[in-house]
Write an enzyme that holds these catalytic residues in place. Structure first.
Site, short mmCIF file in Angstrom:
data_model
loop_
_atom_site.label_atom_id
_atom_site.label_comp_id
_atom_site.label_asym_id
_atom_site.label_seq_id
_atom_site.Cartn_x
_atom_site.Cartn_y
_atom_site.Cartn_z
N CYS A 53 0.80 -1.23 0.00
CA CYS A 53 0.00 0.00 0.00
C CYS A 53 0.83 1.27 0.00
O CYS A 53 0.29 2.37 -0.06
CB CYS A 53 -0.93 0.00 1.21
SG CYS A 53 -1.78 -1.56 1.44
N HIS A 107 -3.09 8.14 5.88
CA HIS A 107 -3.25 6.81 5.28
C HIS A 107 -4.66 6.32 5.60
O HIS A 107 -5.33 5.77 4.74
CB HIS A 107 -2.18 5.87 5.83
CG HIS A 107 -2.14 4.54 5.17
ND1 HIS A 107 -1.98 4.39 3.81
CD2 HIS A 107 -2.24 3.27 5.67
CE1 HIS A 107 -1.97 3.10 3.49
NE2 HIS A 107 -2.14 2.40 4.61
N GLU A 164 -1.49 5.42 13.43
CA GLU A 164 -1.21 6.63 12.67
C GLU A 164 -1.48 7.88 13.50
O GLU A 164 -0.73 8.86 13.43
CB GLU A 164 -2.05 6.67 11.39
CG GLU A 164 -1.71 7.87 10.50
CD GLU A 164 -2.33 7.80 9.13
OE1 GLU A 164 -1.92 8.58 8.25
OE2 GLU A 164 -3.26 6.98 8.93
N LYS A 191 -9.58 7.66 1.71
CA LYS A 191 -10.13 6.30 1.67
C LYS A 191 -11.57 6.24 2.16
O LYS A 191 -12.28 5.27 1.86
CB LYS A 191 -9.24 5.35 2.47
CG LYS A 191 -7.86 5.14 1.85
CD LYS A 191 -7.03 4.18 2.68
CE LYS A 191 -5.64 3.96 2.09
NZ LYS A 191 -4.78 5.17 2.21
N HIS A 222 -9.73 1.67 -0.31
CA HIS A 222 -8.27 1.51 -0.30
C HIS A 222 -7.83 0.98 -1.66
O HIS A 222 -8.13 -0.16 -2.02
CB HIS A 222 -7.88 0.55 0.81
CG HIS A 222 -6.43 0.57 1.15
ND1 HIS A 222 -5.47 1.15 0.34
CD2 HIS A 222 -5.75 0.07 2.23
CE1 HIS A 222 -4.28 1.00 0.88
NE2 HIS A 222 -4.42 0.36 2.04
N PHE A 276 1.53 -2.96 3.99
CA PHE A 276 1.82 -4.28 4.52
C PHE A 276 3.30 -4.58 4.28
O PHE A 276 3.84 -4.26 3.22
CB PHE A 276 0.97 -5.34 3.82
CG PHE A 276 -0.43 -5.47 4.35
CD1 PHE A 276 -0.89 -4.68 5.38
CD2 PHE A 276 -1.30 -6.40 3.79
CE1 PHE A 276 -2.18 -4.82 5.86
CE2 PHE A 276 -2.60 -6.53 4.26
CZ PHE A 276 -3.04 -5.75 5.29
#
Length: 404
Positions: free
Chosen positions: A147, A282, A293, A314, A319, A390
């Site tokens: 990502c 994010h 975050e 998002k 996503h 990830f």
């Protein structure tokens, strides 16, 4: 300098649709997925080209066409071809092709598998296709970091310009993973939302909504761009990448390494936290990411974290995996140019510890500075765009908006 942008997203075709519909509070998520339902590959590709390219490459081609046109490159490259690079990120690449060709293999044997199967599924296929289509013979490759791939691709492009290896780089990310295998795999690991709602930073969040799309930017060396009369959309002021080195899917719990990436991007820009006007988070809508975050932003921005607007694209498009960092960088640059903080949709229930200004529901203007700026960015609105993938990959870009 960012001189061109292009996007294909669940909010529609084009960068303008992306920012305008997000600011309006429109959601591109339908039936629990962020589909690019307005995209028709036949509008930018021949029938033969459609047949020979995976959907993620098709997205990249369409977004690139818009980006080059907006940069003033529609009639050809403004630099020698070997001075123009192409770096495109993806998280998975041609997954639809992999699944389709594997089904053919199982159903009808080896001779049923397409001779184009391998080049269509390659993760670097989008970068290769754009370079060939537009005659870019400078440095070119794909970036794969889940990502964070789109943001890493932009950071790589910045470094190519900074080191003098290229005068300009076409860069970004593309992803088309709304496939049975991806949907089942993410669901089985508990990553995606069973309710099909993206609600970053909300107490009810239960996973991300899977989306698809692409974002492509044209980056040029500043003086060269100005010399040819380019109109800047924005500017990349700083970039930093770190690794959690903790877990393949879970973020490092304290957010320490993500915070270092945020601080590093600001340090390269020569700015302190007080200068940050906006954060594009994010913001995946997963329990772990949103908490980590938030902690990272508090650590990196200090007192400024409590008052800076923080929102998640998002919430409106889902996503986009490897495309998300690029699409979010485009949206961030455009928001900074318009001096607006777009909203985080579906946020209404706070959770203890998640106490930043998440811009719930409705967009708002960014602050105006009484002194008119005067910093390294010339007084333009400044923001950061976070991407955490990830594998523990962290990539943060510090951006300034261009003139309206």
């Amino acid at each position: 300098m960012i001189t061109g942008t292009g996007a294909v997203t669940p909010l529609g075709l084009g960068s303008r649709a992306l920012i305008e519909r997000w600011v309006e509070g429109t959601s591109g998520i339908e039936d629990g997925l962020g589909r690019c339902s307005e995209f028709d590959p036949s509008e930018v590709l021949t029938v033969k080209e459609v047949r020979r390219s995976d959907r993620f490459t098709q997205f990249a081609i369409a977004a690139c066409a818009e980006a080059l046109e907006s940069a003033g490159w529609a009639d050809g490259l403004p630099y020698a071809s070997d001075r123009v690079g192409c770096v495109v990120g993806t998280g998975i690449g041609g997954l639809a092709t992999i699944e389709e060709q594997h089904s053919r293999l199982l159903d009808a044997g080896e001779r049923s598998v397409s001779a184009l199967g391998v080049p269509m599924m390659m993760s670097n296929a989008a970068a290769g296709a754009l370079a060939m289509r537009h005659g870019m013979t400078g440095p070119s490759w794909g970036v794969v970091s889940a990502c964070a791939a789109g943001a890493h691709a932009i950071g790589t492009a910045v470094r190519l310009v900074q080191t003098g290896d290229a005068d300009a780089v076409v860069t970004g990310g593309a992803e088309a993973a709304l496939t049975p295998m991806a949907r089942a795999g993410f669901a089985r690991m508990g990553a995606t939302s069973p309710t099909g709602v993206s609600r970053p930073f909300d107490a009810r969040r239960d996973g991300f909504v899977l989306g698809e799309g692409a974002g492509i930017l044209v980056l040029e060396e500043r003086e060269a761009a100005l010399a040819r009369g380019a109109q800047p959309i924005g500017e990349v002021l700083g970039y930093c990448a770190t690794a959690d080195a903790y877990h393949l899917t879970a973020p490092q719990p304290t957010g320490e390494c993500a915070a270092r990436a945020i601080a590093g991007a600001l340090a390269e820009a020569g700015l302190d936290a007080a200068r940050v006007d906006y954060v594009n988070a994010h913001g995946t809508s997963t329990p772990l990411n949103d908490r980590t975050e938030t902690q990272a932003l508090k650590s990196a921005l200090g007192d400024r974290a409590a008052t800076v607007p923080v929102s998640s694209l998002k919430s409106a498009i889902g996503h986009l995996l490897g495309a998300s960092g690029a699409v979010e960088a485009i949206a961030t640059a455009l928001a900074l140019r318009e001096r607006v903080a777009p909203p985080t949709l579906n946020w209404s229930e706070p959770e203890e510890g998640l106490d930043l200004d998440y811009v719930p529901g409705v967009a708002r203007p960014l602050r105006e500075r009484a002194n008119g700026g005067g910093d390294a960015d010339g007084g333009a609105a400044v923001g950061i765009s976070n991407s955490f993938g990830f594998g523990g990959h962290n990539a943060v870009i510090c951006l300034a908006g261009g003139e309206r």
